[in-house]
Design a protein around this motif. Sequence first.
Motif, PDB file in Angstrom:
ATOM      1  N   LEU A  60      70.009  14.240 -59.025  1.00  0.00           N
ATOM      2  CA  LEU A  60      69.648  12.867 -59.985  1.00  0.00           C
ATOM      3  C   LEU A  60      68.239  12.675 -60.164  1.00  0.00           C
ATOM      4  O   LEU A  60      67.692  12.550 -61.173  1.00  0.00           O
ATOM      5  CB  LEU A  60      70.456  11.857 -59.334  1.00  0.00           C
ATOM      6  CG  LEU A  60      71.801  11.592 -59.625  1.00  0.00           C
ATOM      7  CD1 LEU A  60      72.431  10.618 -58.637  1.00  0.00           C
ATOM      8  CD2 LEU A  60      72.037  11.507 -61.119  1.00  0.00           C
ATOM      9  N   ILE A  99      66.617  15.592 -62.392  1.00  0.00           N
ATOM     10  CA  ILE A  99      66.966  15.437 -63.706  1.00  0.00           C
ATOM     11  C   ILE A  99      66.015  14.375 -64.293  1.00  0.00           C
ATOM     12  O   ILE A  99      65.623  14.211 -65.407  1.00  0.00           O
ATOM     13  CB  ILE A  99      68.296  15.044 -63.893  1.00  0.00           C
ATOM     14  CG1 ILE A  99      69.323  16.334 -63.719  1.00  0.00           C
ATOM     15  CG2 ILE A  99      68.685  14.463 -65.210  1.00  0.00           C
ATOM     16  CD1 ILE A  99      70.855  15.928 -63.751  1.00  0.00           C
ATOM     17  N   GLU A 100      65.750  13.170 -63.569  1.00  0.00           N
ATOM     18  CA  GLU A 100      64.726  12.298 -63.768  1.00  0.00           C
ATOM     19  C   GLU A 100      63.248  12.409 -63.988  1.00  0.00           C
ATOM     20  O   GLU A 100      62.699  12.148 -65.053  1.00  0.00           O
ATOM     21  CB  GLU A 100      64.516  11.091 -62.756  1.00  0.00           C
ATOM     22  CG  GLU A 100      64.267   9.772 -63.236  1.00  0.00           C
ATOM     23  CD  GLU A 100      64.314   8.701 -62.061  1.00  0.00           C
ATOM     24  OE1 GLU A 100      63.278   7.858 -62.089  1.00  0.00           O
ATOM     25  OE2 GLU A 100      65.399   8.470 -61.484  1.00  0.00           O
ATOM     26  N   ALA A 116      76.354  14.055 -59.322  1.00  0.00           N
ATOM     27  CA  ALA A 116      75.109  13.828 -60.179  1.00  0.00           C
ATOM     28  C   ALA A 116      75.365  13.973 -61.599  1.00  0.00           C
ATOM     29  O   ALA A 116      74.817  13.074 -62.234  1.00  0.00           O
ATOM     30  CB  ALA A 116      74.164  14.601 -59.552  1.00  0.00           C
ATOM     31  N   THR A 119      74.597  11.080 -64.432  1.00  0.00           N
ATOM     32  CA  THR A 119      73.431  11.188 -65.390  1.00  0.00           C
ATOM     33  C   THR A 119      73.739  10.818 -66.771  1.00  0.00           C
ATOM     34  O   THR A 119      74.829  10.975 -67.370  1.00  0.00           O
ATOM     35  CB  THR A 119      72.745  12.663 -65.452  1.00  0.00           C
ATOM     36  OG1 THR A 119      71.488  12.427 -66.315  1.00  0.00           O
ATOM     37  CG2 THR A 119      73.829  13.511 -66.020  1.00  0.00           C
ATOM     38  N   ASN A 120      72.730  10.397 -67.606  1.00  0.00           N
ATOM     39  CA  ASN A 120      72.908   9.950 -68.813  1.00  0.00           C
ATOM     40  C   ASN A 120      72.406  11.037 -69.824  1.00  0.00           C
ATOM     41  O   ASN A 120      72.583  11.037 -71.229  1.00  0.00           O
ATOM     42  CB  ASN A 120      72.197   8.809 -69.220  1.00  0.00           C
ATOM     43  CG  ASN A 120      72.693   7.433 -68.627  1.00  0.00           C
ATOM     44  OD1 ASN A 120      73.913   7.354 -68.404  1.00  0.00           O
ATOM     45  ND2 ASN A 120      71.840   6.675 -68.202  1.00  0.00           N
TER      46      ASN A 120
END
Length: 277
Positions: free
Chosen positions: A37, A40-41, A62, A66-67
């Motif tokens: 997570l 990815i951020e 995760a 996630t979006n």
Amino acid sequence: MSLNSTTNLHNGVKMPWMGLGVYKMDVENGEARDAVLSAIEVGYRSIDTASFYKNEEGVGEALQKTNVPREDLFITTKVWNDEQGYEETLEAFERSRKKLGLEYLDLYLIHWPVPGKYKDTWKALEKLYNDGKVKAIGVSNFLPHHLDELLKDATIKPMVNQVELHPQLNQPELRAYCDEHDIQLEAWSPLARGKFFDDPIIQELAEKYSKTPAQVILRWDFQHGIVTIPKSSSKERQSENADIFDFELSAREMNRLESLNEDERIGPHPDEFDYSK
């Protein structure tokens, strides 16, 4: 170039130059989930796991949280040695896919060239690819002689070969082979767990460019056209590892790093691996 930059595999699939490796990241304490997570951020879009790592569920958690759209992510896993064989590999793939909670995978790899099995395993990967269950297929820890043997019967050439590779194990023959056959080379343990960060050449270049030893080594990978997947569960370190696109090593500096090669591995040699375990 940036963290979102990609290379084109020989089948046209775009693969990020940099990803997050999650070897030995725990599931029980949420380490794997949280590391994915945070990566990815930071901007990572490629995540590399394996059946053997026993953290595919954590990665899957995760991915569900996630979006980021699924099509923007590049997820890799691998079939382990005791899962190899044609039918066994098809079953192993389904187990991994379900643990990850995905409809398809972006890259599926044979983890090690198990003697007497990896050719049947490859046939299973070809079926998965032809059935549209995976966007790209490849191998890991294969040397030129393994690839030669595989290519005798393969109908699809591997798109990727993921191997241990860093300045102290820079594998020039394998790099030349993969370049000649249009197989994308990918480095696992690109930083060799920090074993040679204190080398004077690396220290000198780090000071010159105001970078860390890790950033110098990862830049060396990138300029060689090698995909790399450094491992870190720290968001700060993930960001640091990704910050390699604002400087460039000269040809002479690349050669100086090349001179560090000692054929020194932190993992086993593929021809000496104990495949009975």
